[in-house]
Motif scaffolding. Sequence first.
Motif, PDB file in Angstrom:
ATOM      1  N   ALA A  18       0.840  -1.192   0.000  1.00 51.11           N
ATOM      2  CA  ALA A  18       0.000   0.000   0.000  1.00 51.11           C
ATOM      3  C   ALA A  18       0.875   1.242   0.000  1.00 51.11           C
ATOM      4  CB  ALA A  18      -0.927   0.006   1.217  1.00 51.11           C
ATOM      5  N   SER A  19       0.288   2.353  -0.441  1.00 51.92           N
ATOM      6  CA  SER A  19       0.993   3.634  -0.446  1.00 51.92           C
ATOM      7  C   SER A  19       0.021   4.743  -0.083  1.00 51.92           C
ATOM      8  CB  SER A  19       1.616   3.911  -1.819  1.00 51.92           C
ATOM      9  OG  SER A  19       0.605   4.019  -2.817  1.00 51.92           O
ATOM     10  N   VAL A  20       0.559   5.803   0.522  1.00 48.54           N
ATOM     11  CA  VAL A  20      -0.220   6.984   0.878  1.00 48.54           C
ATOM     12  C   VAL A  20       0.327   8.161   0.082  1.00 48.54           C
ATOM     13  CG1 VAL A  20      -0.882   8.574   2.715  1.00 48.54           C
ATOM     14  CG2 VAL A  20      -0.711   6.127   3.198  1.00 48.54           C
ATOM     15  N   ASN A  21      -0.496   8.701  -0.783  1.00 48.33           N
ATOM     16  CA  ASN A  21      -0.084   9.821  -1.629  1.00 48.33           C
ATOM     17  C   ASN A  21       1.200   9.516  -2.394  1.00 48.33           C
ATOM     18  OD1 ASN A  21      -2.289  11.280  -0.557  1.00 48.33           O
ATOM     19  ND2 ASN A  21      -1.037  11.954   1.186  1.00 48.33           N
ATOM     20  N   GLY A  22       1.333   8.247  -2.817  1.00 48.99           N
ATOM     21  CA  GLY A  22       2.480   7.833  -3.610  1.00 48.99           C
ATOM     22  C   GLY A  22       3.650   7.305  -2.815  1.00 48.99           C
ATOM     23  N   ALA A  23       3.663   7.488  -1.498  1.00 48.28           N
ATOM     24  CA  ALA A  23       4.769   7.011  -0.658  1.00 48.28           C
ATOM     25  C   ALA A  23       4.409   5.660  -0.057  1.00 48.28           C
ATOM     26  CB  ALA A  23       5.073   8.012   0.450  1.00 48.28           C
ATOM     27  N   PRO A  24       5.238   4.616  -0.241  1.00 51.35           N
ATOM     28  CA  PRO A  24       4.898   3.283   0.285  1.00 51.35           C
ATOM     29  C   PRO A  24       4.723   3.288   1.804  1.00 51.35           C
ATOM     30  CG  PRO A  24       6.740   3.179  -1.260  1.00 51.35           C
ATOM     31  CD  PRO A  24       6.503   4.635  -0.986  1.00 51.35           C
ATOM     32  N   LEU A  25       3.745   2.545   2.266  1.00 51.14           N
ATOM     33  CA  LEU A  25       3.584   2.358   3.702  1.00 51.14           C
ATOM     34  C   LEU A  25       4.720   1.495   4.232  1.00 51.14           C
ATOM     35  CD1 LEU A  25      -0.255   1.750   4.162  1.00 51.14           C
ATOM     36  CD2 LEU A  25       1.075   3.678   5.003  1.00 51.14           C
ATOM     37  N   PRO A  26       5.168   1.737   5.457  1.00 51.68           N
ATOM     38  CA  PRO A  26       6.290   0.958   5.999  1.00 51.68           C
ATOM     39  C   PRO A  26       5.939  -0.510   6.165  1.00 51.68           C
ATOM     40  CG  PRO A  26       5.316   2.382   7.685  1.00 51.68           C
ATOM     41  CD  PRO A  26       4.701   2.779   6.394  1.00 51.68           C
ATOM     42  N   THR A  27       6.950  -1.346   5.976  1.00 55.31           N
ATOM     43  CA  THR A  27       6.737  -2.796   6.122  1.00 55.31           C
ATOM     44  C   THR A  27       6.348  -3.158   7.549  1.00 55.31           C
ATOM     45  OG1 THR A  27       9.120  -3.064   6.475  1.00 55.31           O
ATOM     46  CG2 THR A  27       8.302  -3.373   4.238  1.00 55.31           C
ATOM     47  N   GLU A  28       6.778  -2.332   8.523  1.00 56.89           N
ATOM     48  CA  GLU A  28       6.419  -2.606   9.920  1.00 56.89           C
ATOM     49  C   GLU A  28       4.903  -2.549  10.108  1.00 56.89           C
ATOM     50  OE1 GLU A  28      10.523  -1.146   9.643  1.00 56.89           O
ATOM     51  OE2 GLU A  28       8.589  -0.364   8.934  1.00 56.89           O
ATOM     52  N   ALA A  39      -8.051 -12.399   7.001  1.00 58.38           N
ATOM     53  CA  ALA A  39      -9.277 -12.407   7.805  1.00 58.38           C
ATOM     54  C   ALA A  39      -9.881 -13.811   7.856  1.00 58.38           C
ATOM     55  CB  ALA A  39     -10.276 -11.425   7.224  1.00 58.38           C
ATOM     56  N   PRO A  40     -10.619 -14.128   8.916  1.00 57.86           N
ATOM     57  CA  PRO A  40     -11.312 -15.430   8.985  1.00 57.86           C
ATOM     58  C   PRO A  40     -12.304 -15.574   7.846  1.00 57.86           C
ATOM     59  CG  PRO A  40     -11.317 -14.300  11.113  1.00 57.86           C
ATOM     60  CD  PRO A  40     -10.844 -13.306  10.106  1.00 57.86           C
ATOM     61  N   PRO A  41     -12.695 -16.794   7.497  1.00 49.63           N
ATOM     62  CA  PRO A  41     -13.690 -17.006   6.434  1.00 49.63           C
ATOM     63  C   PRO A  41     -14.972 -16.221   6.714  1.00 49.63           C
ATOM     64  CG  PRO A  41     -12.687 -19.086   7.085  1.00 49.63           C
ATOM     65  CD  PRO A  41     -12.213 -18.070   8.068  1.00 49.63           C
ATOM     66  N   ASN A  42     -15.587 -15.741   5.630  1.00 48.61           N
ATOM     67  CA  ASN A  42     -16.830 -14.986   5.779  1.00 48.61           C
ATOM     68  C   ASN A  42     -17.940 -15.659   4.998  1.00 48.61           C
ATOM     69  OD1 ASN A  42     -16.670 -13.804   2.945  1.00 48.61           O
ATOM     70  ND2 ASN A  42     -14.800 -12.940   3.850  1.00 48.61           N
ATOM     71  N   ALA A  43     -19.155 -15.136   5.149  1.00 49.84           N
ATOM     72  CA  ALA A  43     -20.334 -15.770   4.557  1.00 49.84           C
ATOM     73  C   ALA A  43     -20.302 -15.761   3.039  1.00 49.84           C
ATOM     74  CB  ALA A  43     -21.598 -15.070   5.059  1.00 49.84           C
ATOM     75  N   GLN A  44     -19.585 -14.816   2.423  1.00 51.18           N
ATOM     76  CA  GLN A  44     -19.514 -14.736   0.966  1.00 51.18           C
ATOM     77  C   GLN A  44     -18.289 -15.443   0.393  1.00 51.18           C
ATOM     78  OE1 GLN A  44     -19.914 -10.694  -0.412  1.00 51.18           O
ATOM     79  NE2 GLN A  44     -21.769 -10.318   0.758  1.00 51.18           N
ATOM     80  N   ASN A  45     -17.506 -16.070   1.248  1.00 46.14           N
ATOM     81  CA  ASN A  45     -16.283 -16.764   0.817  1.00 46.14           C
ATOM     82  C   ASN A  45     -15.338 -15.855   0.029  1.00 46.14           C
ATOM     83  OD1 ASN A  45     -16.972 -19.336   1.921  1.00 46.14           O
ATOM     84  ND2 ASN A  45     -18.384 -19.651   0.212  1.00 46.14           N
ATOM     85  N   ARG A  46     -15.265 -14.592   0.457  1.00 48.53           N
ATOM     86  CA  ARG A  46     -14.384 -13.642  -0.200  1.00 48.53           C
ATOM     87  C   ARG A  46     -13.075 -13.523   0.586  1.00 48.53           C
ATOM     88  NH1 ARG A  46     -17.387  -8.099  -1.513  1.00 48.53           N
ATOM     89  NH2 ARG A  46     -15.339  -7.760  -2.476  1.00 48.53           N
ATOM     90  N   PRO A  47     -11.946 -13.813  -0.052  1.00 49.48           N
ATOM     91  CA  PRO A  47     -10.663 -13.625   0.633  1.00 49.48           C
ATOM     92  C   PRO A  47     -10.514 -12.171   1.085  1.00 49.48           C
ATOM     93  CG  PRO A  47     -10.374 -14.846  -1.408  1.00 49.48           C
ATOM     94  CD  PRO A  47     -11.775 -14.322  -1.417  1.00 49.48           C
ATOM     95  N   ALA A  48      -9.966 -11.966   2.263  1.00 47.86           N
ATOM     96  CA  ALA A  48      -9.852 -10.617   2.804  1.00 47.86           C
ATOM     97  C   ALA A  48      -8.653 -10.522   3.726  1.00 47.86           C
ATOM     98  CB  ALA A  48     -11.130 -10.233   3.552  1.00 47.86           C
ATOM     99  N   MET A  49      -8.151  -9.290   3.872  1.00 49.68           N
ATOM    100  CA  MET A  49      -7.104  -8.997   4.844  1.00 49.68           C
ATOM    101  C   MET A  49      -7.511  -7.756   5.632  1.00 49.68           C
ATOM    102  SD  MET A  49      -3.378  -9.728   3.083  1.00 49.68           S
ATOM    103  CE  MET A  49      -2.571  -9.696   4.709  1.00 49.68           C
ATOM    104  N   THR A  50      -7.162  -7.741   6.915  1.00 49.24           N
ATOM    105  CA  THR A  50      -7.450  -6.594   7.769  1.00 49.24           C
ATOM    106  C   THR A  50      -6.145  -6.040   8.321  1.00 49.24           C
ATOM    107  OG1 THR A  50      -7.747  -8.043   9.692  1.00 49.24           O
ATOM    108  CG2 THR A  50      -9.715  -7.481   8.410  1.00 49.24           C
ATOM    109  N   CYS A  51      -6.123  -4.728   8.529  1.00 55.99           N
ATOM    110  CA  CYS A  51      -4.934  -4.037   9.035  1.00 55.99           C
ATOM    111  C   CYS A  51      -5.309  -3.192  10.240  1.00 55.99           C
ATOM    112  CB  CYS A  51      -4.340  -3.140   7.948  1.00 55.99           C
ATOM    113  SG  CYS A  51      -3.770  -4.027   6.477  1.00 55.99           S
ATOM    114  N   PRO A  52      -4.334  -2.869  11.089  1.00 51.78           N
ATOM    115  CA  PRO A  52      -4.613  -2.041  12.267  1.00 51.78           C
ATOM    116  C   PRO A  52      -4.807  -0.569  11.896  1.00 51.78           C
ATOM    117  CG  PRO A  52      -2.283  -2.540  12.150  1.00 51.78           C
ATOM    118  CD  PRO A  52      -2.942  -3.327  11.050  1.00 51.78           C
ATOM    119  N   ASN A  53      -5.090   0.246  12.888  1.00 53.08           N
ATOM    120  CA  ASN A  53      -5.372   1.673  12.706  1.00 53.08           C
ATOM    121  C   ASN A  53      -4.285   2.363  11.882  1.00 53.08           C
ATOM    122  OD1 ASN A  53      -6.468   4.233  12.976  1.00 53.08           O
ATOM    123  ND2 ASN A  53      -5.508   4.569  14.983  1.00 53.08           N
ATOM    124  N   ILE A  54      -4.697   2.986  10.774  1.00 52.98           N
ATOM    125  CA  ILE A  54      -3.747   3.633   9.865  1.00 52.98           C
ATOM    126  C   ILE A  54      -3.661   5.144  10.084  1.00 52.98           C
ATOM    127  CG2 ILE A  54      -5.391   4.107   7.996  1.00 52.98           C
ATOM    128  CD1 ILE A  54      -3.243   3.282   6.001  1.00 52.98           C
TER     129      ILE A  54
END
Length: 300
Positions: free
Chosen positions: A234-244, A252-267
């Motif tokens: 991911a990037s913010v205004n063209g600058a990559p977000l830190p790997t940390e 994310a755990p499986p969902n009702a629509q079987n859609r792969p997903a990822m969640t991230c902490p407060n940005i």
Amino acid sequence: MLALGANPVAAELLSVNITARVVFLDDPGNVLGGQISIGQFAKGKYRYETTVPNYWAPYQVENLWGEYAQDRTQGLLSFTVGSFTFESDPTSWNWATQMPNNVSFRIQVRGTTFSYQNHQVYFQLFSQLNKPLASGASVGGLNLYLSDMSGMALSSGDLPTTALNVASFADRQAFIWGQTAAGDAWYSVGLQIDSMAVAPALQVSPANSSFVRPQRIDPAVLLMGSSQISGLRASVNGAPLPTEYLGQCQIAPPNAQNRPAMTCPNIVPLLPSGPNHVEWNADLTDGSTATSAADWEVID
């Protein structure tokens, strides 16, 4: 570059993945360090907003020529060959223009019509403002060019809203060129385009909105398709977000629509005050990439 008006309210971004192979290499100064060779596999991607108006629409009787400038929130052109990624610079404004063209036109002057026929049609994307390589060498130009001399591959100057059928184009190439930071050596790479396919749809949550500084924004990306997510960038205004930060994102755990997903902490701590364009790239297990973005304004 052309500076068109404000973005349409209902933006529709088309993202297309590309497979290709190296068919031409000229690197007399060894700028690329011998890391690219003829026949080597390459992959790429492009993105543009399909609702951008045609600059030439008011100047033609028939819609046979199209030119569409894209700003940094809309356009992207990128190729990866081995360890090198040649990519447009998202901090640049109006960096690219898309040009599908059917060169069959007529001009009317004082009641007399002059006709000209040339059955070639072509589709071109190019970027002249690009990210430098890790070595500091420039990427002076990226150019994707598909041409059909029969005139059947494209029927108008409308901007395509899906991936092109590359088999309809006899000439389908991409060109990459640049030079060292000192300008004392140059390189050029030619690719043969093998396939194009619309990238899997990626949805970013929350959607575009404004937030006050104390609020949390816990981003999530959801994929529409059968592939799985293998990594996230991911990037913010063209600058990559830190790997940390990205290292804290989780499948994310499986969902009702079987859609792969990822969640991230407060940005929010990584977002400066004011408008922010946050682009997300999900690398998929099939080797492709899904891209989407959100505009989050932070109000202090």
